[in-house]
Design a protein around this motif. Structure first.
Motif, PDB file in Angstrom:
ATOM      1  N   ALA A  11      96.874  30.967   9.150  1.00 46.89           N
ATOM      2  CA  ALA A  11      96.209  30.486   7.934  1.00 46.89           C
ATOM      3  C   ALA A  11      94.765  30.085   8.220  1.00 46.89           C
ATOM      4  N   THR A  12      94.562  29.446   9.373  1.00 42.18           N
ATOM      5  CA  THR A  12      93.195  29.055   9.749  1.00 42.18           C
ATOM      6  C   THR A  12      92.317  30.284   9.940  1.00 42.18           C
ATOM      7  N   LEU A  13      92.838  31.319  10.570  1.00 40.51           N
ATOM      8  CA  LEU A  13      92.097  32.575  10.752  1.00 40.51           C
ATOM      9  C   LEU A  13      91.778  33.222   9.412  1.00 40.51           C
ATOM     10  N   ILE A  14      92.753  33.227   8.514  1.00 41.44           N
ATOM     11  CA  ILE A  14      92.546  33.840   7.189  1.00 41.44           C
ATOM     12  C   ILE A  14      91.415  33.135   6.449  1.00 41.44           C
ATOM     13  N   VAL A  15      91.455  31.792   6.459  1.00 36.78           N
ATOM     14  CA  VAL A  15      90.415  31.025   5.753  1.00 36.78           C
ATOM     15  C   VAL A  15      89.053  31.239   6.403  1.00 36.78           C
ATOM     16  N   PHE A  16      89.027  31.253   7.737  1.00 36.09           N
ATOM     17  CA  PHE A  16      87.764  31.427   8.456  1.00 36.09           C
ATOM     18  C   PHE A  16      87.157  32.820   8.202  1.00 36.09           C
ATOM     19  N   LEU A  17      87.991  33.850   8.260  1.00 35.48           N
ATOM     20  CA  LEU A  17      87.489  35.219   8.114  1.00 35.48           C
ATOM     21  C   LEU A  17      87.118  35.557   6.678  1.00 35.48           C
ATOM     22  N   THR A  18      87.851  34.992   5.717  1.00 40.12           N
ATOM     23  CA  THR A  18      87.592  35.329   4.302  1.00 40.12           C
ATOM     24  C   THR A  18      86.679  34.320   3.613  1.00 40.12           C
ATOM     25  N   LYS A  19      86.292  33.256   4.346  1.00 46.53           N
ATOM     26  CA  LYS A  19      85.472  32.187   3.764  1.00 46.53           C
ATOM     27  C   LYS A  19      86.147  31.603   2.526  1.00 46.53           C
ATOM     28  N   ALA A  20      87.468  31.474   2.602  1.00 40.28           N
ATOM     29  CA  ALA A  20      88.240  31.010   1.439  1.00 40.28           C
ATOM     30  C   ALA A  20      87.880  29.584   1.044  1.00 40.28           C
ATOM     31  N   ASP A  21      87.361  28.807   1.993  1.00 36.29           N
ATOM     32  CA  ASP A  21      86.972  27.443   1.652  1.00 36.29           C
ATOM     33  C   ASP A  21      85.824  27.421   0.656  1.00 36.29           C
ATOM     34  N   LYS A  22      85.062  28.516   0.599  1.00 37.34           N
ATOM     35  CA  LYS A  22      83.971  28.619  -0.380  1.00 37.34           C
ATOM     36  C   LYS A  22      84.499  28.965  -1.766  1.00 37.34           C
ATOM     37  N   HIS A  23      85.801  29.364  -1.817  1.00 37.70           N
ATOM     38  CA  HIS A  23      86.400  29.795  -3.088  1.00 37.70           C
ATOM     39  C   HIS A  23      87.492  28.841  -3.550  1.00 37.70           C
ATOM     40  N   GLY A  24      87.412  27.612  -3.109  1.00 35.03           N
ATOM     41  CA  GLY A  24      88.320  26.588  -3.639  1.00 35.03           C
ATOM     42  C   GLY A  24      89.487  26.205  -2.757  1.00 35.03           C
ATOM     43  N   VAL A  25      89.686  26.838  -1.624  1.00 39.95           N
ATOM     44  CA  VAL A  25      90.781  26.468  -0.727  1.00 39.95           C
ATOM     45  C   VAL A  25      90.381  25.210   0.039  1.00 39.95           C
ATOM     46  N   LYS A  26      91.194  24.167  -0.079  1.00 40.09           N
ATOM     47  CA  LYS A  26      90.883  22.887   0.562  1.00 40.09           C
ATOM     48  C   LYS A  26      91.289  22.946   2.036  1.00 40.09           C
ATOM     49  N   ILE A  27      90.394  22.478   2.910  1.00 41.98           N
ATOM     50  CA  ILE A  27      90.642  22.547   4.353  1.00 41.98           C
ATOM     51  C   ILE A  27      90.591  21.154   4.980  1.00 41.98           C
ATOM     52  N   VAL A  28      91.125  21.062   6.198  1.00 44.77           N
ATOM     53  CA  VAL A  28      91.189  19.787   6.917  1.00 44.77           C
ATOM     54  C   VAL A  28      89.805  19.285   7.295  1.00 44.77           C
ATOM     55  N   LYS A  29      88.935  20.185   7.693  1.00 44.71           N
ATOM     56  CA  LYS A  29      87.590  19.885   8.199  1.00 44.71           C
ATOM     57  C   LYS A  29      87.672  19.207   9.560  1.00 44.71           C
ATOM     58  N   HIS A  30      86.859  18.192   9.807  1.00 42.26           N
ATOM     59  CA  HIS A  30      86.705  17.652  11.159  1.00 42.26           C
ATOM     60  C   HIS A  30      87.936  16.864  11.612  1.00 42.26           C
ATOM     61  N   ILE A  31      88.427  17.190  12.810  1.00 39.76           N
ATOM     62  CA  ILE A  31      89.477  16.405  13.469  1.00 39.76           C
ATOM     63  C   ILE A  31      88.883  15.879  14.772  1.00 39.76           C
ATOM     64  N   LYS A  32      88.844  14.577  14.907  1.00 37.65           N
ATOM     65  CA  LYS A  32      88.254  13.971  16.090  1.00 37.65           C
ATOM     66  C   LYS A  32      89.130  14.246  17.312  1.00 37.65           C
ATOM     67  N   GLY A  33      88.548  14.747  18.361  1.00 37.51           N
ATOM     68  CA  GLY A  33      89.290  15.059  19.584  1.00 37.51           C
ATOM     69  C   GLY A  33      89.175  13.975  20.625  1.00 37.51           C
ATOM     70  N   GLY A  34      89.750  14.236  21.787  1.00 38.14           N
ATOM     71  CA  GLY A  34      89.663  13.298  22.902  1.00 38.14           C
ATOM     72  C   GLY A  34      90.871  12.390  23.007  1.00 38.14           C
ATOM     73  N   LEU A  35      90.923  11.628  24.098  1.00 36.45           N
ATOM     74  CA  LEU A  35      92.027  10.710  24.375  1.00 36.45           C
ATOM     75  C   LEU A  35      92.058   9.585  23.341  1.00 36.45           C
ATOM     76  N   ASN A  36      93.267   9.053  23.127  1.00 34.67           N
ATOM     77  CA  ASN A  36      93.430   7.961  22.164  1.00 34.67           C
ATOM     78  C   ASN A  36      92.436   6.840  22.422  1.00 34.67           C
ATOM     79  N   PRO A  37      91.606   6.495  21.443  1.00 33.81           N
ATOM     80  CA  PRO A  37      90.692   5.361  21.635  1.00 33.81           C
ATOM     81  C   PRO A  37      91.437   4.039  21.502  1.00 33.81           C
ATOM     82  N   SER A  38      90.924   3.006  22.133  1.00 35.24           N
ATOM     83  CA  SER A  38      91.534   1.681  22.025  1.00 35.24           C
ATOM     84  C   SER A  38      91.381   1.150  20.594  1.00 35.24           C
ATOM     85  N   SER A  39      92.433   0.500  20.103  1.00 32.61           N
ATOM     86  CA  SER A  39      92.388  -0.055  18.741  1.00 32.61           C
ATOM     87  C   SER A  39      92.767  -1.533  18.728  1.00 32.61           C
ATOM     88  N   VAL A  40      92.705  -2.173  19.903  1.00 34.16           N
ATOM     89  CA  VAL A  40      93.069  -3.592  19.982  1.00 34.16           C
ATOM     90  C   VAL A  40      92.186  -4.420  19.054  1.00 34.16           C
TER      91      VAL A  40
END
Length: 645
Positions: A293-322
């Motif tokens: 599904a991610t490939l389909i949206v990326f190749l067809t630019k479906a997000d420009k035609h109304g398909v809602k996407i996740v967008k940014h997901i922060k990576g890296g090790l779990n940050p401290s939340s104390v």
């Protein structure tokens, strides 16, 4: 050849011996020691804990005891000594299979909890590692689950809007996770596992089914690409929101994309039922769906035609939340209450899942150790940006089918998710929201058990009332009301069964010294002149004492009428079998004294058979035994023999 006189003498001696034995056994009942009280039980628990602490127990070498305590606290120290490469091969395969299912589900469940997607992945890293060290189940898969995600979002959003102030909402969720872990650990350390049982099996079946429907309705937002959606979870509000969305412009591409991959995932489930060797197919189907599904949206630019996407997901090790935990805010009391509710639901689900698979493998699962493990993994999880984690039935089933041997499969899964967080989160930018909705929807059928609901209806109508009450409460009101209805009905059933003023008339079963209910055993024979009754209540107290006494008197009057009608011997003795009676209060004792007075005024004797320890102790303290002439017997048979009936 013996003479008749010798036989008569022998029979008389045997009869005297039996009477002597009967009198002696009566003394057994009357001379019991004082039963242990609450203080004694607490002292016993304290002593058992003292014996487990090596520095306080000087009978054994403290080093050996320390290692034994560490093995008890961290079961991994026990089973890792016999861990072999062949087991690791199975655990590695199971862990990788588990990760392929866990990654897309975790992202989806985080959105269900109204958190950023990475929080679902964080929750699949730290808690499984902690559980692998402290848990006792070999098969259970730890991570975020749908029901807990729904519970958190539905309750916390009443305190803080996740859209208007996502940071404050996130802090409350993490604080609720800390409280949930604290309660879980406390339940285990204080051996209070019975608290989890307040949610009966029937209530859990109904609650899970209702939650599945609510979660499914919530996913219509992502599946249909609806921008404005209700925060309420009841079916009426959700259907109104869906209906109103059709009056506004909407994009069908979200629906087409989501439904296509939902059908694909369900087909893989159908295929595995035909061929069990394809167990890995439905496990990796969600991950394949995300990638395609991610490939389909990326190749067809479906997000420009109304398909809602996740967008940014922060990576890296779990940050401290104390620093994000809030213990001084205005909502701390409400958050603690949320933590308590969530902790009980999470424990109930995890222990049920763990025990079901432990039974298949043939080993024992320690409920208290599980609570401690779950508690500490959620406490540490709240320090590392994780929300409440528990055992997932669907992922545990995959783990089991993949051939896992130990909790190392959880470690492999956590490491795989961590690598994904480090390397692959950027690739998920174009993942459509509709795919996450379809993955969550595909997991919901496992929460609905129609066969079990039918069995509950068939076996116990009161249990079914708790089941349907929880289901309707969750579906048409809120998750909390559904839980409240379930707990209320379960408590009402406990009280009703415990104090229901039930009595039954007993008769001797032919060819034996056993006595049974004459309605259950029509062949049971009543003894003329004797009425034998058994109390069915576990408690004789202020709530049922009067009703029990009136029922007994009603039975006596009816038996007297039957005796007169049949020209039989009138009732001379009433034997009360109180073997079911676990406890009695002053109202219950007063009721028995009044019953004795009524019988005595009518020329009848009252006898008590088979009293429990607490009951006979209280009857002696109240001098009731003396008032009835000491007619207390070990069994109904001995009571009958004592009256030579």
């Amino acid at each position: 050849m013996t003479s008749p006189l010798t036989d008569t003498t022998a029979d008389q001696e045997m009869l005297d011996l039996e009477k002597h034995d009967c009198v002696e056994r009566v003394q057994w009942v009357l001379n019991t020691p004082k039963p242990p009280g609450l203080g004694d039980e607490l002292m016993e628990i304290a002593v058992s804990w003292r014996n487990k602490i090596p520095f306080l127990n000087k009978e054994y070498a403290w080093k050996d005891e320390l290692f034994s305590m560490l093995q008890t606290t961290f079961p991994i120290l026990s089973w890792c000594q016999n861990y072999k490469a062949t087991k690791f091969k199975h655990d590695l395969l199971a862990g990788l299979t588990l990760a392929s299912l866990c990654i897309p589900q975790s992202i989806g469940y985080a959105t269900l909890a109204k958190l950023d997607p990475q929080y679902g992945l964080y929750t699949s890293v730290v808690p499984p590692l902690i559980y692998a060290v402290m848990g006792t189940s070999r098969e259970i898969a730890i991570g975020p689950v749908a029901v807990i995600s729904l519970l958190l979002s539905s309750m916390v959003q009443k305190l803080q809007d996740p859209v208007a102030n996502p940071i404050a909402y996130q802090k409350l969720v993490l604080t609720a996770t800390f409280f949930a872990g604290t309660f879980q650990a406390a339940f285990g350390l204080l051996r209070s596992g019975f608290l989890v049982d307040f949610l009966s099996h029937a209530a859990i079946v109904g609650f899970m089914a209702g939650a599945a429907f609510v979660i499914g309705l919530q996913q219509l937002k992502g599946l249909l690409g609806i921008t404005h959606f209700t925060d309420k979870t009841d079916v009426i509000s959700v259907m109104k929101a869906v209906w109103s969305s059709f009056h506004h412009p909407w994009n069908p591409y979200n629906f087409i994309l989501g439904c296509s991959f939902l059908i694909f995932i369900l087909i893989t489930r159908f295929l595995v039922r035909r061929n069990r060797k394809l167990f890995w197919l439905p496990a990796i189907a969600p991950l394949i769906s995300v990638i395609l599904a991610t490939l389909i949206v990326f190749l067809t630019k479906a997000d420009k035609h109304g398909v809602k996407i996740v967008k940014h997901i922060k990576g890296g090790l779990n940050p401290s939340s104390v620093h994000q935990l809030q213990f001084n805010g205005p909502h701390v009391g409400e958050v603690a209450k949320i933590g308590l509710i969530v902790s009980i639901i999470a424990l109930t689900e995890a222990i049920a899942v763990g025990r079901s698979f432990a039974a298949i493998k043939g080993y024992h699962l320690d409920g208290n150790k599980e609570m401690v493990a779950m508690g500490f993994m959620n406490i540490i999880g709240s320090f590392t940006s994780c929300y409440v984690a528990t055992g997932s039935f669907s992922r545990t089933a995959v783990n089991f089918s993949a051939g896992c041997e130990t909790a190392v499969s959880n470690i492999v899964m956590a490491i795989t998710v961590f690598i994904s967080l480090e390397l692959f989160t950027r690739l998920l930018y174009y993942t459509p929201i509709a795919i996450l909705a379809s993955i969550i929807l595909s997991a919901l059928p496992g929460l609905i058990d129609l066969n079990e609901a039918y069995n509950i209806w068939k076996v116990d109508k009161l249990d079914f009332l708790a089941c349907i009450g929880a289901f309707l409460g969750v579906l048409f009101a809120t998750v909390e009301i559904g839980l409240l209805v379930a707990v209320t009905i379960s408590f009402a059933k406990i009280i009703l069964v415990s104090i229901r003023p039930g009595t039954e008339t007993l008769g001797r079963l032919p060819g034996s010294d056993m006595f049974g209910d004459v309605n259950q055993y029509p062949m049971a024979v009543k003894t003329p002149g004797v009425l034998i009754m058994r109390l069915k209540s576990a408690l004789l107290c202020f709530a049922n004492a009067k009703s029990v006494r009136e029922r007994i008197m009603k039975w006596i009057i009816e038996e007297e009428k039957d005796s007169e009608r049949n020209a039989e011997k009138t009732i001379q003795v009433v034997i009360l079998d109180i073997s079911n009676l676990m406890d009695i209060d002053t109202s219950g004792i007063a009721s028995l004294e009044e019953l004795h007075k009524n019988l005595d005024s009518n020329g009848m004797k009252l006898a008590i058979a088979n009293p429990r320890w607490q009951v006979i102790h209280k009857l002696k303290l109240a001098n009731f035994v003396g008032k009835i002439g000491g007619r207390v017997y070990l069994s109904v048979v001995e009571a009958m023999d004592s009256f030579s009936i």
